[in-house]
Design a protein around this motif. Structure first.
Motif, PDB file in Angstrom:
ATOM      1  N   TYR A 124       3.300  -5.427  -3.128  1.00 49.34           N
ATOM      2  CA  TYR A 124       2.869  -5.623  -4.438  1.00 49.34           C
ATOM      3  C   TYR A 124       3.308  -7.118  -4.871  1.00 49.34           C
ATOM      4  N   LEU A 125       2.107  -7.863  -5.203  1.00 53.29           N
ATOM      5  CA  LEU A 125       2.437  -9.306  -5.669  1.00 53.29           C
ATOM      6  C   LEU A 125       1.856  -9.467  -6.842  1.00 53.29           C
ATOM      7  N   GLU A 126       2.288 -10.810  -7.478  1.00 56.61           N
ATOM      8  CA  GLU A 126       2.207 -11.282  -8.552  1.00 56.61           C
ATOM      9  C   GLU A 126       0.320 -11.637  -8.862  1.00 56.61           C
ATOM     10  N   GLY A 127      -0.016 -11.156  -9.807  1.00 57.03           N
ATOM     11  CA  GLY A 127      -1.693 -11.619 -10.131  1.00 57.03           C
ATOM     12  C   GLY A 127      -2.232 -10.384 -10.545  1.00 57.03           C
ATOM     13  N   GLY A 128      -3.701 -10.296 -10.840  1.00 59.73           N
ATOM     14  CA  GLY A 128      -4.263  -9.293 -11.471  1.00 59.73           C
ATOM     15  C   GLY A 128      -4.542  -9.845 -12.830  1.00 59.73           C
ATOM     16  N   LYS A 145       3.111 -16.067   0.994  1.00 55.90           N
ATOM     17  CA  LYS A 145       3.742 -16.628   2.440  1.00 55.90           C
ATOM     18  C   LYS A 145       4.450 -15.578   3.099  1.00 55.90           C
ATOM     19  N   SER A 146       5.390 -15.073   2.389  1.00 49.32           N
ATOM     20  CA  SER A 146       6.241 -14.032   2.992  1.00 49.32           C
ATOM     21  C   SER A 146       5.441 -12.664   3.442  1.00 49.32           C
ATOM     22  N   THR A 147       4.510 -12.358   2.544  1.00 46.91           N
ATOM     23  CA  THR A 147       3.704 -11.409   2.717  1.00 46.91           C
ATOM     24  C   THR A 147       2.938 -11.416   4.193  1.00 46.91           C
ATOM     25  N   VAL A 148       2.291 -12.486   4.349  1.00 51.34           N
ATOM     26  CA  VAL A 148       1.510 -12.802   5.422  1.00 51.34           C
ATOM     27  C   VAL A 148       2.634 -12.788   6.860  1.00 51.34           C
ATOM     28  N   LYS A 149       3.796 -13.149   6.639  1.00 52.66           N
ATOM     29  CA  LYS A 149       4.903 -13.144   7.558  1.00 52.66           C
ATOM     30  C   LYS A 149       5.154 -11.446   8.001  1.00 52.66           C
ATOM     31  N   CYS A 178      -6.088 -15.652  -3.377  1.00 55.50           N
ATOM     32  CA  CYS A 178      -5.230 -14.942  -2.488  1.00 55.50           C
ATOM     33  C   CYS A 178      -5.543 -14.822  -0.930  1.00 55.50           C
ATOM     34  N   ARG A 179      -6.940 -14.594  -0.879  1.00 58.76           N
ATOM     35  CA  ARG A 179      -7.412 -14.373   0.557  1.00 58.76           C
ATOM     36  C   ARG A 179      -7.527 -15.674   1.227  1.00 58.76           C
ATOM     37  N   LYS A 180      -8.053 -16.768   0.504  1.00 61.39           N
ATOM     38  CA  LYS A 180      -8.117 -18.110   1.126  1.00 61.39           C
ATOM     39  C   LYS A 180      -6.506 -18.778   1.584  1.00 61.39           C
ATOM     40  N   ARG A 181      -5.586 -18.261   0.771  1.00 56.56           N
ATOM     41  CA  ARG A 181      -4.424 -18.987   1.128  1.00 56.56           C
ATOM     42  C   ARG A 181      -3.949 -18.107   2.261  1.00 56.56           C
ATOM     43  N   MET A 182      -3.953 -16.825   2.287  1.00 56.99           N
ATOM     44  CA  MET A 182      -3.686 -16.068   3.491  1.00 56.99           C
ATOM     45  C   MET A 182      -4.061 -16.524   4.807  1.00 56.99           C
ATOM     46  N   LEU A 183      -5.525 -16.713   4.751  1.00 54.97           N
ATOM     47  CA  LEU A 183      -6.218 -17.046   6.007  1.00 54.97           C
ATOM     48  C   LEU A 183      -5.629 -18.711   6.354  1.00 54.97           C
ATOM     49  N   GLU A 184      -5.298 -19.524   5.554  1.00 53.12           N
ATOM     50  CA  GLU A 184      -4.645 -20.599   5.822  1.00 53.12           C
ATOM     51  C   GLU A 184      -3.372 -20.455   6.651  1.00 53.12           C
ATOM     52  N   LEU A 185      -2.638 -19.342   6.446  1.00 58.44           N
ATOM     53  CA  LEU A 185      -1.361 -19.311   6.880  1.00 58.44           C
ATOM     54  C   LEU A 185      -1.670 -18.439   8.225  1.00 58.44           C
TER      55      LEU A 185
END
Length: 998
Positions: A124-128, A145-149, A178-185
């Motif tokens: 559950y992340l901030e957003g929406g 970042k922590s979610t991707v980890k 969010c998708r873009k930032r996750m794929l960058e990681l």
């Protein structure tokens, strides 16, 4: 010049292929050069290869002249239905929601086997967004970042990304960012954004997104195999897959959004039928509606075609593999009638019965005309002289009377199916397709014309070949202060551009459907806009697209087929969902757990109560499903420790403290911005604090009708106090002032509203309870149109005086009656009235529904017409029917969220009060029940539904002068008097009936 299109449809038995000359569609054959059938193969792909190869050979079409291949396949949905762990992947779910949505976690409704296969970590992340477009909270890079980890540590590659009100966000900006930032990681993740899957309704959209993510590896392998088959066939054209709505998507997109191809088969048949019958060339008068009946060997599928030429889509949600999902699927009615349906004759009575059993694909060996010993509908057709297939001498034993009776039954089954799918009372043009269409022998009531088009037995493949390209916009616009026409025009342009971007010919694209759906309680004119634009496929250069080529590169053809063969798996029974606990028990022997005068609630009890609250909702109260799921989570999480319990009001001391917690706001918000599960607690605690109360002895339900009928159980668990068996309305009503204590002068204040972000609004004092309602609702709007509400605490003495007793028990008994009747196929209405006496006011079908939003409430009416004489067997035979009723007349049922009254009326001027004969009004309970006994909300009413209108007497607290002033006709501005329906009968008590005091 490339001028041919190939369509392929993969069915359970056969794979059909058709080749269309797109430059010769004005010919009598509509340009169909060849159509073939071949058995569907376990791997699907080799069957497709064979079908296309045979069609090419039969038509002598040069491969270089083929401009496209379009395939409709059930391969992806079969993996879900069969719960095939070899073809499904684990999925991590990321919700962009701020503090909200904890009330019901992901996977809550998944059957156990699918949850075991797909269930991955949840975040559950901030957003929406709020419904008015404000951010719930900005995205947090540290959280991402922590979610991707954590996803990496869990070894999961598939991600479902779900943002609250992402359909409101026109470009899905939160999800996409969010998708873009996750794929960058981690670029190896496969992330599916929910806004690309479905519209408003978070759980259903999330479920569909999870399923889509889970089958992504299978989809990519399958598309590679399809492309490999194209290479093997030496076809250098573009490959498409057909979607659920009858339109095309390129192979690359289908590999990313395979869920949108799940139900393309029936749609292909419907659109193919319309094309073959030349309806795209003005083949029907504008005042007529078109229905398609696809008759196979076992079943007949009926669907309504909209003026756009596409099938009517199913309302609400659809279930796939036991999972409630929200994605576009055609509304299809299947009945057990086909060319292979068995015809049996009772040796004792001589009664003739047609179907639903069938010899299926064994028709050519088991039917009598083909030398078999089973009498089928095909034999009846030949015996009636309507066809000369097979050997007529084999059916000499079929008497004229048997043939006549069976023929009449076939006619009646088709008439009922057609009537059940009509979209209006206009004349019907009927298109018959499918190999079993020879069983149509006689004219059908209500059908102006019946057309059996050329190549009718390959309509599904033709539909795939001629499928168009669509662009759709599904969003919520806030129209307050805006020019509505300009907003609508902008949305239409976006839909057109979306179609063009997907490959439609810009010169041909047209807007074919516009739906404007106002949202209840929203004062900012929040309106959902669903707009679809459709156009024919633009001319291509005849080569496979680069994206599709990428999928085909490096894949060995034989290896791909071998891989599919390895993964093929026979269908198995889908385990029951944890959200359907009653399906796993013996309903007749089940007993609730009542000990020492306390009823300890089980999952089965919750399911019964949820069903019963739908009936007691009298058209309003909002759906019970979310509250039911939350309560289930509480029971499962507690390990059945018994902290969810019910006691009788008589157990209260006069000085004890009781309080109520209600959900307050718009159902359209609660289904998307699912509560945080803290709202009710926060509101209750603030109310208790202001009132100076430190001890709490019980929770009392505010209204038993709809979702709030279960809300008290959540607070019961939080405070470890019991829920009282009763409520403060005895039904559902639209406002706070309709709670019985406030009807009789007790103040609702102080009252508190709270959202999931711990924002709290207070109404310390109000000049009237009606003013308290409007003040609280103003704060509710500011807090996003869904809050927890708590009102002034009640003493035990006040509670016992004003409570409507035993209504939780009443909901339980009604729910049990409905579930038992469903399973035993017994009289649904009589089963309900055996527990809660009432009257059946009317049985009919809805022929008109009108809605408007006024003062935040959904206003309108539905008009019901009587059933025909041949439909009466589907109605109740109970002696509970109102002896004074007249079902030869029409009935109007107006509503303000809840149903206000029922009256016979003139169908030409139904809203004219002078033409109405009122038979029941509020405060008596009026409910409309579907054929399965479920209570229908006013938002669920639509043309064609067969319903039973029932009524139950109101509690005496509502029939006094004070009660009628607020809850009777005058309270809703109606110029009519209340007339007593009957004597009120106090509901039975579960606690008293099942008590096992020890």
């Amino acid at each position: 010049m490339a001028k041919y299109r190939i369509g392929v449809d993969v069915g359970g038995t056969n794979t059909d292929a058709a080749i269309i000359d797109i430059l010769n569609t004005d010919s009598p054959s509509r340009g169909v050069c060849a159509s073939v059938k071949t058995p569907t193969t376990p791997d699907v792909t080799s069957g497709i290869y064979t079908a296309i190869q045979n069609a090419l050979s039969q038509s002598h079409v040069e491969r270089n002249d083929v401009v496209s291949v379009a395939i409709g396949t059930t391969h992806f949905v079969n993996a879900v239905v069969q719960a095939d762990s070899n073809r499904l992947s684990r999925v991590a779910v990321v919700r962009l929601c701020g503090p909200f949505t904890r009330q019901v976690p992901p996977f809550a409704e998944f059957p156990s086997d699918l949850k075991e296969i797909m269930g991955g970590p949840v975040f559950y992340l901030e957003g929406g967004l709020e419904i008015d477009g404000r951010e719930i909270a900005p995205l947090d890079d540290g959280q991402i970042k922590s979610t991707v980890k954590e996803i990496q540590d869990a070894g999961v590659k598939m991600v479902a990304l779900v943002g609250v009100f992402s359909p409101l966000d026109h470009s899905g900006i939160h999800e996409e960012t969010c998708r873009k930032r996750m794929l960058e990681l981690d670029s190896s993740l496969s992330i599916v954004c929910s806004h690309s899957i479905g519209g408003v309704g978070l759980l259903e959209r999330e479920n569909a997104t999870i399923v889509n993510a889970s089958i992504l590896p299978l989809a990519k392998k399958t598309v590679r195999a399809f492309c490999a088959a194209m290479v093997k066939l030496e076809l250098q054209c573009t490959l498409y897959l057909t979607q659920n709505d009858g339109t095309l998507t390129d192979a690359g997109t289908a590999a990313e959004l395979p869920i949108k191809t799940f139900a393309s088969g029936p749609t292909n048949s419907m659109t193919g039928a319309a094309f073959l019958a030349s309806l795209d060339r003005g083949g029907k008068p504008s005042e007529q509606q078109v229905l398609v009946v696809d008759i196979g060997g076992t079943t007949s599928d009926v669907c309504a075609l909209l003026p756009s030429g596409f099938p009517r889509q199913a309302p609400n949600y659809v279930e796939v593999g036991g999972i409630r999902t929200a994605f576009s699927m055609p509304e299809v009615l299947s009945v057990g009638l086909g060319g292979g349906s068995r015809v049996s004759v009772d040796e004792q009575t001589g009664a003739v019965r047609v179907g639903p059993e069938s010899v299926g694909h064994y028709l050519t060996s088991k039917a009598m005309v083909f030398g078999g010993d089973v009498m089928t509908t095909t034999d009846i057709v030949v015996a009636s002289g309507k066809s000369d297939v097979g050997d007529k001498s084999n059916i000499s034993g079929i008497s004229v009377e048997i043939a006549r009776t069976a023929r009449a039954q076939i006619q009646r089954i088709l008439e009922r199916a057609i009537d059940g799918m009509k979209t209006s009372d206009q004349p019907v043009v009927l298109l018959l397709v499918g190999g079993g269409s020879i069983i149509y022998m006689d004219g059908l009531k209500g059908v102006a014309e019946c057309i059996i088009p050329p190549h009718h037995d390959s309509a599904n493949a033709v539909g795939a070949a001629i499928a168009k390209v669509a662009g759709e916009v599904d969003m919520i616009e806030l129209l307050e202060g805006k020019n509505e026409s300009e907003v609508l025009e902008a949305a239409k342009k976006r839909a057109i551009e979306a179609a063009v971007a997907r490959g439609a010919d810009r010169e041909d694209v047209k807007v074919v459907a516009i739906d404007k759906i106002p949202l209840s309680y929203a004062t900012n004119k929040a309106t959902r806009l669903v707009i679809k634009a459709v156009g024919k496929l633009a001319a291509s250069d005849g080569s496979i697209s680069q994206q599709t080529t990428d999928y085909s590169m490096g894949t060995d053809n034989e290896a791909a087929i071998e891989e599919h063969n390895r993964m093929a798996k026979s269908a198995s029974e889908t385990p029951q969902s944890p959200a359907k606990p009653s399906a796993q028990i013996d309903l007749d022997t089940y007993r609730p757990n009542v000990r020492n005068s306390t009823w300890y609630i089980s999952p089965v009890d919750l399911e019964y109560i949820a069903t019963g609250t739908g009936v007691l909702g009298t058209g309003g109260g909002g759906p019970s499903h979310l509250q039911f799921l939350e309560c289930l989570q509480n029971i499962y999480a507690s390990g059945y420790t018994g902290n969810m319990r019910v006691v009788e009001p008589s157990t209260l001391g006069d000085s004890d403290t009781c309080i109520t917690g209600l959900w307050f706001g718009a159902p359209s918000v609660s289904g998307e911005r699912i509560p945080a599960a803290t709202e009710l607690t926060t509101a209750i605690e603030n109310c208790l604090r202001i009132a100076g109360k430190t001890d709490l002895h019980a929770i009392v339900t505010g209204e038993i009708g709809g979702g709030n009928g279960l809300s008290a159980f959540s607070s019961s668990v939080t405070y470890d106090v019991p829920v009282l068996d009763g409520d403060l309305m005895g039904r559902a009503y639209p406002t706070l002032e309709h709670c019985t204590p406030y009807v009789y002068g007790l103040p609702a204040t102080p009252c508190a509203v709270a959202d999931g972000k711990n924002n709290v609004g207070l109404v310390l004092n109000a000049e009237s309870n009606r003013r308290a309602e409007t003040m609280a609702r103003s704060q509710c709007i500011d807090l996003g149109l869904m809050v927890g509400l708590s009102t002034a605490p009640l003493t035990g003495a006040e509670t016992k005086r004003y409570i409507i007793p035993n209504t939780i028990s009443q909901a339980w008994y009604i729910g049990r009656a409905v579930h038992r009747a469903r399973r035993s196929k017994s009289d649904m209405i009589q089963a309900i009235f055996d527990t809660s006496p009432g009257k059946l006011l009317y049985t009919g079908k809805i022929i008109d529904v009108k809605r408007d939003v006024s003062r935040g409430y959904t206003m309108g009416h539905c008009l019901l017409a009587p059933l025909g004489s041949d439909e009466q067997e589907t109605t109740s035979k109970s002696d509970a029917h109102d002896d004074g009723s007249d079902e030869s007349r029409y009935l109007i049922v107006p509503f303000q969220n809840e149903f206000l009254y029922a009256a016979y009326t003139d169908p030409q001027t139904p809203e004219d009060p002078s033409k109405q004969d009122v038979i029941c009004t509020v405060p008596d309970l009026i409910s409309l029940l579907g054929q399965d006994g479920a209570g229908l909300g006013s938002q669920e009413l639509r043309y064609g539904l067969r319903v039973n209108v029932i009524a139950m007497a109101a509690h005496p607290l509502w029939t006094t002068e004070a009660g009628l002033r607020v809850g009777g006709p005058k309270g809703f501005g109606l110029d009519m008097a209340w007339s007593k329906l009957g004597e009120y009968c106090e509901p039975m008590s579960v606690i008293r009936e099942f008590s096992r005091d020890i």
